[in-house]
Enzyme design. Structure first.
Site, PDB file in Angstrom:
ATOM      1  N   HIS A 120      15.740   2.462  22.065  1.00  0.00           N
ATOM      2  CA  HIS A 120      15.847   1.044  22.418  1.00  0.00           C
ATOM      3  C   HIS A 120      15.690   0.820  23.922  1.00  0.00           C
ATOM      4  O   HIS A 120      16.218  -0.140  24.472  1.00  0.00           O
ATOM      5  CB  HIS A 120      17.181   0.469  21.916  1.00  0.00           C
ATOM      6  CG  HIS A 120      17.252   0.383  20.420  1.00  0.00           C
ATOM      7  ND1 HIS A 120      18.437   0.319  19.728  1.00  0.00           N
ATOM      8  CD2 HIS A 120      16.279   0.353  19.477  1.00  0.00           C
ATOM      9  CE1 HIS A 120      18.177   0.256  18.424  1.00  0.00           C
ATOM     10  NE2 HIS A 120      16.888   0.288  18.253  1.00  0.00           N
ATOM     11  N   CYS A 128       9.500  -6.091  36.552  1.00  0.00           N
ATOM     12  CA  CYS A 128       9.089  -7.457  36.879  1.00  0.00           C
ATOM     13  C   CYS A 128       8.135  -7.963  35.796  1.00  0.00           C
ATOM     14  O   CYS A 128       7.159  -7.291  35.448  1.00  0.00           O
ATOM     15  CB  CYS A 128       8.400  -7.491  38.244  1.00  0.00           C
ATOM     16  SG  CYS A 128       7.675  -9.116  38.574  1.00  0.00           S
ATOM     17  N   CYS A 149      11.862 -10.247  41.555  1.00  0.00           N
ATOM     18  CA  CYS A 149      11.054  -9.261  42.284  1.00  0.00           C
ATOM     19  C   CYS A 149      10.544  -9.919  43.578  1.00  0.00           C
ATOM     20  O   CYS A 149      10.565 -11.149  43.709  1.00  0.00           O
ATOM     21  CB  CYS A 149       9.888  -8.893  41.367  1.00  0.00           C
ATOM     22  SG  CYS A 149       8.635  -7.836  42.057  1.00  0.00           S
ATOM     23  N   CYS A 151       7.623 -10.407  44.379  1.00  0.00           N
ATOM     24  CA  CYS A 151       6.483 -11.291  44.070  1.00  0.00           C
ATOM     25  C   CYS A 151       6.944 -12.628  43.483  1.00  0.00           C
ATOM     26  O   CYS A 151       6.128 -13.505  43.227  1.00  0.00           O
ATOM     27  CB  CYS A 151       5.530 -10.589  43.101  1.00  0.00           C
ATOM     28  SG  CYS A 151       6.088 -10.624  41.388  1.00  0.00           S
ATOM     29  N   SER A 190      26.209   2.836  13.190  1.00  0.00           N
ATOM     30  CA  SER A 190      26.524   2.139  11.941  1.00  0.00           C
ATOM     31  C   SER A 190      25.338   2.198  10.986  1.00  0.00           C
ATOM     32  O   SER A 190      25.454   1.834   9.821  1.00  0.00           O
ATOM     33  CB  SER A 190      26.882   0.678  12.222  1.00  0.00           C
ATOM     34  OG  SER A 190      25.786   0.040  12.854  1.00  0.00           O
TER      35      SER A 190
END
Ligand code: APR
Length: 247
Positions: A120, A128, A149, A151, A190
């Protein structure tokens, strides 16, 4: 000694290739709450509201404020516990080859495991959304939410939100690891979230023994797993290692 601890120690001892699938439960003893069950994050907030990519895109300030800021603080403080360290020891013993983790806390790598598939994603890095620049979460300025960021684009954690795909190469590598192991340890999950919960099924279909470590039964128990060693991950992993050393 608990019969199932001894059985797990023997099964791991006889195996040439062990893989592990881990979930939030393995990090509970490191102070990181699980998602489901008592004290779980999803008891307090609705994952579809706060951990879905659509919500993040619509209202990043809300998701950062309610979920991500707290996650960062908790993960920053967490250290590997006896279960993470035990799995690192199993790798040094040349038993454990690959860990597939649903966790984003980086604790397996901190414990010393070298082949960790972060199914995950992870919370250690932010990306960014405009220029793709990556920045360590610890170095991101959180005084302004959402963090930005240079930018001007918004940072997002490199985690997989609900509604997003598992990176295809992580999925493929996890399936390969499951297909080639002789023993799969399923620790602290789980087993309610797909496709991660299908990984032990692949191991089983390819002839592996599937050993669950969890204080509770899960949908895998008795159906997919050969047996469940009931208890906290830190205690059970420590007991299994002690049984391996004494045999
Ligand atoms: N040791 C081992 N297992 C434990 C412990 C412990 N000390 N404490 C709790 N558990 C078990 C619970 O019994 C439960 O089965 O850990 C499991 C935690 O389940 P979840 O919170 O659902 O965590 P997980 O299976 O990793 O969730 C999967 O759901 O929302 C998402 O993206 C999130 O990766 C996560 C995914």
């Amino acid at each position: 000694m608990d019969k199932l601890v001894k059985r797990a120690a023997d099964d791991i001892g006889n195996a040439g290739n062990v893989a592990a699938l881990t979930g939030a439960g393995i990090s509970v003893e490191s102070g990181i709450p699980p998602f489901r069950g008592k004290g779980g994050i999803w008891e307090k907030i609705d994952p579809m509201e706060f951990a879905h990519i659509d919500t993040f895109m619509r209202d990043p300030v809300k998701v950062w404020d309610v979920l991500l800021k707290d996650m960062k603080e908790i993960i920053d403080k967490a250290k590997p516990n006896a279960a993470h360290l035990g799995l690192a020891k199993l790798e040094k013993m040349n038993k454990l080859k690959t860990i597939i983790t649903q966790n984003v806390d980086g604790l397996h790598q901190m414990a010393g495991n070298t082949d960790v598939i972060e199914f995950h994603g992870n919370f250690a890095w932010q990306k960014c959304m405009k220029c793709g620049n990556r920045c360590e979460t610890g170095k991101v300025d959180l005084s302004r939410i959402p963090p930005k960021c240079k930018c001007g684009g918004m940072f997002r954690p490199e985690c997989v939100f609900f509604g997003e795909m598992i990176p295809p190469d992580y999925l493929a590598r996890s399936q390969q690891a499951a297909a080639r192991c002789d023993v799969m340890l399923v620790i602290g999950t789980s087993a309610l979230v797909q496709p991660a919960s299908y990984i032990p099924v692949i191991a089983k279909e390819n002839g592996a023994k599937v050993i669950e470590i969890n204080p509770e039964r899960t949908p895998l128990t008795s159906r997919v797993s050969d047996y469940l060693v009931k208890g906290k991950a830190g205690d059970v992993v420590t007991d299994i290692l002690a049984a391996m050393e004494s045999s």
